[in-house]
Design a protein around this motif. Structure first.
Motif, mmCIF file in Angstrom:
data_model
loop_
_atom_site.group_PDB
_atom_site.id
_atom_site.type_symbol
_atom_site.label_atom_id
_atom_site.label_comp_id
_atom_site.label_asym_id
_atom_site.label_seq_id
_atom_site.Cartn_x
_atom_site.Cartn_y
_atom_site.Cartn_z
ATOM 1 N N PRO A 172 -3.079 -5.993 -0.717
ATOM 2 C CA PRO A 172 -2.768 -6.409 0.755
ATOM 3 C C PRO A 172 -1.821 -7.510 0.983
ATOM 4 N N ASP A 173 -2.154 -8.598 0.029
ATOM 5 C CA ASP A 173 -1.092 -9.818 0.168
ATOM 6 C C ASP A 173 0.366 -9.661 -0.105
ATOM 7 N N GLN A 196 1.712 -7.303 2.929
ATOM 8 C CA GLN A 196 1.776 -8.249 3.913
ATOM 9 C C GLN A 196 3.144 -9.016 3.805
ATOM 10 N N LYS A 197 3.385 -9.427 2.512
ATOM 11 C CA LYS A 197 4.669 -10.175 2.401
ATOM 12 C C LYS A 197 5.652 -9.123 2.159
ATOM 13 N N LEU A 225 6.080 -6.731 4.329
ATOM 14 C CA LEU A 225 6.235 -6.451 5.914
ATOM 15 C C LEU A 225 7.012 -7.601 6.429
ATOM 16 N N GLU A 226 6.696 -8.892 6.057
ATOM 17 C CA GLU A 226 7.105 -9.851 6.638
ATOM 18 C C GLU A 226 8.791 -10.028 6.332
ATOM 19 N N THR A 286 5.269 0.761 5.021
ATOM 20 C CA THR A 286 4.399 -0.316 4.659
ATOM 21 C C THR A 286 3.212 -0.375 5.346
ATOM 22 N N LEU A 287 3.140 -0.095 6.529
ATOM 23 C CA LEU A 287 1.915 -0.026 7.533
ATOM 24 C C LEU A 287 0.944 1.265 6.939
ATOM 25 N N ILE A 327 -0.760 0.043 4.170
ATOM 26 C CA ILE A 327 -1.748 -0.670 4.331
ATOM 27 C C ILE A 327 -3.026 0.126 5.021
#
Length: 326
Positions: free
Chosen positions: A179-180, A183-184, A186-187, A254-255, A258
């Motif tokens: 997940p980390d 998230q990276k 996605l950013e 990416t979503l 997730i």
């Protein structure tokens, strides 16, 4: 700050001038008569006064940020004022999109900016290498436009590389259980979306400025150069739109990853809860405090209940496997 350049035919040479210091921001001085390009960066009042002595109105930042096209492209007192929005860095190092004003006189080009587009740092070093040259203010303007277009193209290429890496990371499955990392990713993709929006704004304002310049300078032998830069801008706009579509795909992918990771976790928790539900039911039944219950006075009662609990859990597990829920 104020930078003044003279044309050497083969390039630009910075003119040595006395700039007012921050301690004396109103100190007046004279610009060299042969300065063909005057670049104002966050100008102080003394520098504004020096350029004002040439009959030029130096617009303030609030005037440069006006949205109306009539406030950004106009002709006044023998000079053309062209304001575009370019990506660059502010004094704190943050990437922003800010206005830059080009003031074209017959003998001089004045630029006014309050941030740092990269093209203004690279163009003076190779001003004479482009097809426009740097013999006149108009050609310096077109050369600077070409440098800006090249800088925007570099920005799009960098965005494309980041999106390629994000796509490999997401679709290869390396980040499926991280997940980390998702998230990276996605950013990073979101930042590229911001970069593309700045580039797209720049291409739109540059296209308007070049068309205004072409109309004002009709008949001066610069049509071919202007058309070439307009074609480059059109290509950049198409490329930026294509990358924007890729940003949308990367965000959705990416979503989706997730959500899949979250669904897998929720499914495992749900299955564990359901597996323990039948044994819990058996244990609850035999945990009731009635005076008369079957098996309480039997030696095999306790192991029989344990076996029943285990059998109920195993039966539930086999049922799930048969239904392909596991």
């Amino acid at each position: 700050m104020l930078f003044a350049y003279r044309s050497t035919g083969a390039g630009l040479s910075r003119v040595i001038t006395e700039n007012p210091s921050l301690a004396e921001p109103t100190l007046a001085f004279d610009l060299p008569a042969d300065a063909v390009w005057v670049d104002l960066y966050r100008p102080l009042s003394g520098q504004v006064a020096a350029v004002g002595g040439l009959g030029i109105h130096v617009p303030t930042l609030s005037e440069m940020e006006e949205i109306e096209i009539s406030s950004r492209l106009y002709h006044e007192d023998g000079a053309d004022y062209l304001t575009v929005v370019l990506p660059g860095r502010d004094p704190d190092g943050h990437v922003i999109a800010g206005p830059v004003t080009f003031v074209l006189q017959p003998s001089r080009l004045i630029t006014v900016r309050h941030h740092l587009p990269r093209a203004f740092e690279t163009y003076p070093l190779r001003a004479g290498q482009g097809p426009a040259g740097c013999a006149t203010p108009d050609r310096i303007f077109l050369g600077l436009m070409a440098e800006i277009v090249g800088s925007l193209a570099d920005s799009l290429e960098e965005a494309g590389r980041v999106l390629d890496e994000a796509g490999r990371r997401v679709f290869s499955g390396h980040a499926a259980n991280r997940p980390d990392l998702l998230q990276k990713t996605l950013e990073e993709v979101g930042l590229q979306g911001e970069r593309l929006s700045r580039v797209r704004t720049a291409t739109t304002t540059l296209d308007r400025a070049l068309n205004h310049f072409a109309a004002a300078r009709d008949g001066q032998g610069l049509k071919a150069l202007v058309k070439a830069e307009l074609r480059d801008l059109a290509a950049l706009a198409v490329h930026a739109d294509f990358l924007a579509a890729r940003v949308g795909l990367a965000v959705d992918a990416t979503l989706g990853m997730i959500h899949l990771a979250q669904n897998a976790t929720v499914r495992i928790v749900s299955v564990v809860a359901v597996l323990f539900l039948p044994p819990t039911l058996v244990a609850s039944a035999y945990g009731m405090n009635f005076a008369t219950m079957p098996g309480l006075d039997r030696g095999w009662g306790y192991p029989a209940v344990l076996g029943l609990m285990l059998a109920s859990a195993l039966g539930t597990y086999l049922f799930f496997k048969w239904k392909h829920w596991l």
